[in-house]
Structures are given as structure tokens and as C-alpha cells.
Design a protein around this motif. Structure first.
Motif, PDB file in Angstrom:
ATOM      1  N   ARG A 345      -4.091  -4.103  -4.231  1.00  0.00           N
ATOM      2  CA  ARG A 345      -3.378  -2.826  -4.395  1.00  0.00           C
ATOM      3  C   ARG A 345      -3.920  -1.673  -3.547  1.00  0.00           C
ATOM      4  NH1 ARG A 345      -3.596  -5.016  -9.808  1.00  0.00           N
ATOM      5  NH2 ARG A 345      -5.619  -3.399 -10.368  1.00  0.00           N
ATOM      6  N   HIS A 346      -5.157  -1.800  -3.520  1.00  0.00           N
ATOM      7  CA  HIS A 346      -5.690  -0.877  -2.285  1.00  0.00           C
ATOM      8  C   HIS A 346      -5.180  -0.906  -0.931  1.00  0.00           C
ATOM      9  CE1 HIS A 346      -8.530   1.474  -4.583  1.00  0.00           C
ATOM     10  NE2 HIS A 346      -9.123   0.735  -5.131  1.00  0.00           N
ATOM     11  N   HIS A 347      -5.143  -2.052  -0.485  1.00  0.00           N
ATOM     12  CA  HIS A 347      -4.586  -2.537   0.877  1.00  0.00           C
ATOM     13  C   HIS A 347      -3.175  -2.008   0.718  1.00  0.00           C
ATOM     14  CE1 HIS A 347      -7.391  -5.942   1.914  1.00  0.00           C
ATOM     15  NE2 HIS A 347      -8.151  -4.883   1.966  1.00  0.00           N
ATOM     16  N   GLU A 348      -2.299  -2.420  -0.222  1.00  0.00           N
ATOM     17  CA  GLU A 348      -0.921  -2.185  -0.082  1.00  0.00           C
ATOM     18  C   GLU A 348      -0.663  -0.719  -0.275  1.00  0.00           C
ATOM     19  OE1 GLU A 348       0.118  -4.218  -3.793  1.00  0.00           O
ATOM     20  OE2 GLU A 348       0.471  -6.082  -2.776  1.00  0.00           O
ATOM     21  N   ASP A 349      -1.775   0.248  -0.994  1.00  0.00           N
ATOM     22  CA  ASP A 349      -1.473   1.496  -0.932  1.00  0.00           C
ATOM     23  C   ASP A 349      -1.573   2.238   0.294  1.00  0.00           C
ATOM     24  OD1 ASP A 349      -1.555   4.354  -2.215  1.00  0.00           O
ATOM     25  OD2 ASP A 349      -3.371   4.305  -1.800  1.00  0.00           O
ATOM     26  N   LEU A 350      -2.710   1.563   1.114  1.00  0.00           N
ATOM     27  CA  LEU A 350      -2.937   2.315   2.322  1.00  0.00           C
ATOM     28  C   LEU A 350      -1.851   1.936   3.437  1.00  0.00           C
ATOM     29  CD1 LEU A 350      -6.663   1.211   2.774  1.00  0.00           C
ATOM     30  CD2 LEU A 350      -6.075   3.521   2.293  1.00  0.00           C
ATOM     31  N   TYR A 351      -1.292   0.588   3.352  1.00  0.00           N
ATOM     32  CA  TYR A 351      -0.206   0.229   4.009  1.00  0.00           C
ATOM     33  C   TYR A 351       1.081   1.214   3.976  1.00  0.00           C
ATOM     34  CZ  TYR A 351       3.594  -2.824   6.092  1.00  0.00           C
ATOM     35  OH  TYR A 351       4.410  -2.970   7.045  1.00  0.00           O
ATOM     36  N   ARG A 352       1.484   1.520   2.923  1.00  0.00           N
ATOM     37  CA  ARG A 352       2.444   2.481   2.345  1.00  0.00           C
ATOM     38  C   ARG A 352       2.075   3.818   3.001  1.00  0.00           C
ATOM     39  NH1 ARG A 352       2.214  -0.068  -2.787  1.00  0.00           N
ATOM     40  NH2 ARG A 352       0.941   1.771  -3.515  1.00  0.00           N
ATOM     41  N   ARG A 353       1.016   4.370   2.801  1.00  0.00           N
ATOM     42  CA  ARG A 353       0.820   5.570   3.176  1.00  0.00           C
ATOM     43  C   ARG A 353       0.250   5.945   4.911  1.00  0.00           C
ATOM     44  NH1 ARG A 353      -3.050   8.053   1.183  1.00  0.00           N
ATOM     45  NH2 ARG A 353      -4.322   6.211   0.190  1.00  0.00           N
ATOM     46  N   HIS A 354      -0.198   4.838   5.405  1.00  0.00           N
ATOM     47  CA  HIS A 354      -0.600   5.050   6.864  1.00  0.00           C
ATOM     48  C   HIS A 354       0.121   4.020   7.703  1.00  0.00           C
ATOM     49  CE1 HIS A 354      -4.151   7.442   6.024  1.00  0.00           C
ATOM     50  NE2 HIS A 354      -4.450   6.716   4.488  1.00  0.00           N
ATOM     51  N   PRO A 355       0.804   4.716   8.626  1.00  0.00           N
ATOM     52  CA  PRO A 355       1.517   3.842   9.711  1.00  0.00           C
ATOM     53  C   PRO A 355       0.835   3.365  10.547  1.00  0.00           C
ATOM     54  CG  PRO A 355       1.760   6.147  10.045  1.00  0.00           C
ATOM     55  CD  PRO A 355       1.150   6.086   8.686  1.00  0.00           C
ATOM     56  N   SER A 356      -0.500   3.356  10.561  1.00  0.00           N
ATOM     57  CA  SER A 356      -1.385   2.725  11.359  1.00  0.00           C
ATOM     58  C   SER A 356      -1.904   1.406  10.842  1.00  0.00           C
ATOM     59  CB  SER A 356      -2.768   3.373  11.881  1.00  0.00           C
ATOM     60  OG  SER A 356      -3.609   3.945  10.660  1.00  0.00           O
ATOM     61  N   VAL A 357      -1.568   1.278   9.696  1.00  0.00           N
ATOM     62  CA  VAL A 357      -1.852  -0.283   9.022  1.00  0.00           C
ATOM     63  C   VAL A 357      -0.745  -1.130   9.332  1.00  0.00           C
ATOM     64  CG1 VAL A 357      -2.285  -1.324   6.873  1.00  0.00           C
ATOM     65  CG2 VAL A 357      -3.336   0.840   7.228  1.00  0.00           C
ATOM     66  N   GLY A 358      -1.018  -2.021  10.157  1.00  0.00           N
ATOM     67  CA  GLY A 358       0.133  -3.184  10.696  1.00  0.00           C
ATOM     68  C   GLY A 358       0.460  -4.086   9.633  1.00  0.00           C
ATOM     69  N   VAL A 359      -0.835  -4.663   9.197  1.00  0.00           N
ATOM     70  CA  VAL A 359      -0.666  -5.606   8.194  1.00  0.00           C
ATOM     71  C   VAL A 359      -1.892  -5.860   7.533  1.00  0.00           C
ATOM     72  CG1 VAL A 359      -1.620  -7.527   9.771  1.00  0.00           C
ATOM     73  CG2 VAL A 359      -0.053  -8.249   7.849  1.00  0.00           C
ATOM     74  N   HIS A 360      -2.083  -6.269   6.282  1.00  0.00           N
ATOM     75  CA  HIS A 360      -3.556  -6.537   5.678  1.00  0.00           C
ATOM     76  C   HIS A 360      -3.455  -8.123   4.832  1.00  0.00           C
ATOM     77  CE1 HIS A 360      -1.273  -6.103   1.550  1.00  0.00           C
ATOM     78  NE2 HIS A 360      -0.723  -5.058   2.169  1.00  0.00           N
TER      79      HIS A 360
END
Length: 445
Positions: A345-360
Motif C-alpha cells: 500500500r505504501h508503494h501504491e501510494d507513492l506511485y499515485r503521488r510521484h510521477p518518478s515512480v515508474g513501477v514497484h
């Protein structure tokens, strides 16, 4: 220049100076080193000589699974060291028998015998020997996005660029396709990956191939979780061609994914399995090769040409048996499965809010975040086998804010001890969250 402080009371500056002057550090340009001095550790935290607290978000090298400073393991080490410190491996000991029996209980399927080593690389070396001696064949297959260790044979099996400076290596190592290609967001289709393996076997000749090696989940090269059906497919291919399947579980084993071994997620039993790291939670060096009953039986009537001075070292074995007891007593496998959902869930939250997160990617508490300049088209934040100013800035921010984890290529690893709490997870991800503000500035699409 002499050391003015009393033993055990060195400053960070003195510790770093002596370490750099008189010891060689792994995988480093020695003149560029800026190591962190650590005085002691407890739970999920490391402490500097000056008392600064650092959150260990990578379990050191994905290995201190039960956390730092568990008295149950420390006491078991002390008790065994008081009773019997060492005998050469031709002797039988109680602790060797007890640990062997326990491992036979938790290892997959009919894997019921182990050969003890002093680490993961030695386990790989001996798995190569066992596969060759058992089969009478000499070729071994391995992948490019793999790390199996730094000794001669293990480094040859390793596919990543750390291999280059150590070549030429072991004769008979042949590459087969990976499930994940560098710079691509998703894994290759299962059928494509398995067909690639089939093709290599066909071209090399199955009658020449002793074993197929694979990290069940690739570790330092990206926490690459195979798509469902791949592990079972490798098993079927190996069975059809009479080739041994060797699962490297040095990182993924011992609760890291929420099961004893990652291969358990796919209900598959390899012929050989290598282990280390979480076996003792790295409190002492120990590794092992586990083998199925039919492989072990072959050495009842013929010589096993392998041996190590410190194989079955009693004190290391005591650390392992106590560590397994901690996993069971504290329910760490079940706890890791639950905490893995929290981490996702932490990974998914960072993905939603940070465009620099390409995949987790994650399974249990085995996780990673890949950073990009662009999600579409997919462009990693670093070149292959390289870094970037932005990635260096992210790493620097994490260090300044007392979060230790592995930064490799464009990735931030998230592999905390299995004992971590929800509050401590949140503490780590809050620091990563702020670091990603730096990476976001590099996003182009």
C-alpha cells in the motif's frame, strides 16, 4: 598517528580512518569511499558511535531477517561456543543433527539432506559440483539478470556487469533468457521466456546440461518476481530433459516473502536449493545446499568431491537453529505476509503521488521501487549499469535523513527486517516520500 581513545570508544572519524587505511571494501573504488561507522544495532535500527539512529530498511544485505540483537540467538551462540567451538566436518555433532532434521522439516518437498557451507557463494559453488557429479554433464545454464555470488563459479553464473572484470570464468556456463528485460516495465510473457529456455537447451544439447540455475526471485538485480506459471514451467522443462533445477534462495528464503522459501509460492520443488543470509539472520556466517532425496542417494555409493574446513561449524549451526526458532516462535512468516500488504500500500501510494515512480514490485517484505524520467514511453532514471545526478541526489537525501537501504541503478530497495512495525514502515516511507520530490523534478512526461 596513534589512537588516543580506549578500546571500544573510537569516534566515527577514527573508525573510518583505520578501516580505510588497513582493509579493502567490497565492490568499491577505495579512494571514493565514505562509509558509515556503526557501533551497535538493535531491532530495525543501527547506531553510530555518536548515537545517531539509522533505520535499516534493507536488513543490511536482505539478510538480518529477525532484526538486530535478538538475545535468543545471541544466547544460543554463547552456549554452543562454551560447549564446543569447532571440530572438523568429518565428526558428527548434536547440533549438526538437530539442524539437519529441522531443515528437512521446512525445506520444500522431499529435500531432506543438506551440505553446510559458510555462505551463499560457497553454496552455489557446491551446487555446481553436486549437479555435475550427479549428472555426469558439465554445462550449467544461468540468466543475465542474476547475482549468485563473488567466488569463481558463482561469479561466472552471475549475469550482471560485476561479472565482466572477473572473466574469463568457469567453463560450461551458458545464458538463457530472463523473465524481465532491462528498461521494460512488465515481465515477458511466460510462454516466451520458457520457449527461450527450450531453445537454449535444444541448441546446447540436453545431454550436455547438468542444471538450470535461477534466483527464484531475482534480488539485487531488481526484485524481479516471475509471472505465475514460469517457475512451474522451468520445472517441467527440466523434468522433460533430465536436467536438475537449482533454486537460489539465498536472499528470498527464510520468510522474506512470507513463506519459508519463495519457491513455495508456486508449489514447486527444485532438485537443489541454495540458502544463506536469513538462515542465521547473518548473526554468523552459514550457507547450505539442500538436495532432493534421489540426488542425495546418488552419493551413498560414490564419492562426493567437495569439502570445506568450516563446513558444519557448530557455533554457526547453533545460530541457525535458534534463528529458525525465532521465525516459528514469533510467527514471522505469517507476520511478513501481513506486513507485505502494508508495504504494498505504501508503494501504491507513492506511485499515485510521484510521477518518478515508474513501477514497484514486492512479495512479502521483498520490495523495490524503480524510478523513471518518463512512464510512457518508459525511460529509467539511470542508464543501464550506471547512475545519474538525480539518483545520486536521492541517495544522498536518504543518507542525510538516516535511512539505510540499497540503491542500485534506478531503484530504491525496500527490504526491512521482518520484525518491522507499521509505524516503523511508515517512518521509512515518509523519508522516501520526501526523497522522491527530488526525482520528480527529472520527469519529462
Amino acid at each position: 598517528m596513534g589512537i588516543s581513545t580506549a578500546p571500544g570508544r573510537m569516534t566515527t572519524e577514527e573508525i573510518v580512518r583505520l578501516n580505510r587505511e588497513h582493509t579493502l571494501f567490497s565492490w568499491s573504488v577505495q579512494g571514493a569511499l565514505d562509509p558509515i561507522a556503526i557501533d551497535h544495532a538493535e531491532g530495525v535500527y543501527l547506531y553510530t558511535p555518536e548515537g545517531d539512529r539509522i533505520l535499516d530498511f534493507n536488513s543490511q544485505l536482505m539478510s538480518v531477517n529477525i532484526g538486530h540483537g535478538d538475545r535468543r540467538v545471541i544466547d544460543a551462540i554463547s552456549e554452543q561456543a562454551t560447549k564446543l567451538q569447532f571440530v572438523q566436518p568429518a565428526f558428527a555433532t548434536e547440533i549438526r543433527g538437530r539442524l539437519g532434521e529441522k531443515l528437512a522439516e521446512i525445506l520444500p518437498g522431499d529435500i531432506d539432506k543438506v551440505f553446510f557451507t559458510l555462505g551463499g557463494a560457497e553454496a552455489i559453488e557446491n551446487a555446481i559440483k553436486i549437479a555435475r557429479h550427479y549428472s555426469g554433464r558439465y554445462k550449467v545454464l544461468a540468466r543475465y539478470r542474476a547475482y549468485h555470488g563473488a567466488t569463481f563459479g558463482a561469479m561466472t553464473l552471475t549475469g550482471d556487469p560485476r561479472r565482466w572484470a572477473n572473466e574469463p570464468g568457469l567453463v560450461g556456463v551458458v545464458r538463457y533468457p530472463d523473465t524481465h528485460r532491462w528498461g521494460e516495465k512488465e515481465p515477458r510473457p511466460v510462454e516466451e521466456s520458457l520457449q527461450g529456455l527450450e531453445d537454449v537447451i535444444r541448441y546446447e544439447g540436453p545431454q550436455t546440461i547438468a542444471a538450470v540455475f535461477l534466483e527464484t526471485i531475482v534480488g539485487t538485480n531488481g526484485i524481479l518476481i516471475p509471472p505465475d506459471g514460469y517457475i512451474q514451467g522451468v520445472r517441467e522443462v527440466c523434468d522433460r530433459h533430465g536436467i536438475l533445477m537449482v533454486a537460489d534462495e539465498v536472499m528470498a528464503g527464510f520468510g522474506r516473502t512470507g513463506r519459508w522459501f519463495a519457491v513455495d509460492h508456486w508449489d514447486t520443488v527444485p532438485d537443489l536449493i541454495t540458502m544463506a543470509k536469513g538462515l542465521t539472520s547473518s548473526y554468523l556466517p552459514l550457507g547450505a545446499v539442500g538436495m532432493r532425496h534421489h540426488v542425495a542417494e546418488a552419493f551413498e555409493q560414490k564419492m562426493f568431491y567437495g569439502g570445506l574446513t568450516y563446513s558444519s561449524h557448530p557455533v554457526s549451526l547453533a545460530a541457525a537453529l535458534a534463528t529458525i526458532g525465532v521465525y516459528e516462535e514469533d510467527g514471522l512468516l505469517e507476520r511478513t505476509a501481513r506486513m507485505g500488504e502494508v508495504m504494498r500500500r505504501h508503494h501504491e501510494d507513492l506511485y499515485r503521488r510521484h510521477p518518478s515512480v515508474g513501477v514497484h514490485r514486492s512479495l512479502g517484505l521483498f520490495g523495490i521501487i524503480d524510478l523513471v524520467r518518463s512512464r510512457e514511453p518508459y525511460e529509467p532514471l539511470t542508464p543501464f549499469n550506471g547512475t545519474s545526478d538525480e539518483m545520486k541526489a536521492v541517495a544522498g537525501f536518504l543518507r542525510r535523513n538516516n535511512l539505510y537501504t540499497m540503491i542500485a541503478n534506478n531503484s530504491i530497495h525496500t527490504n526491512p527486517p521482518l520484525t518491522i512495525t507499521e509505524e516503523q514502515l511508515a517512518e521509512g516511507f515518509e523519508i522516501i516520500d520526501r526523497a522522491l520530490d527530488i526525482a520528480d523534478q527529472a520527469v519529462t512526461h
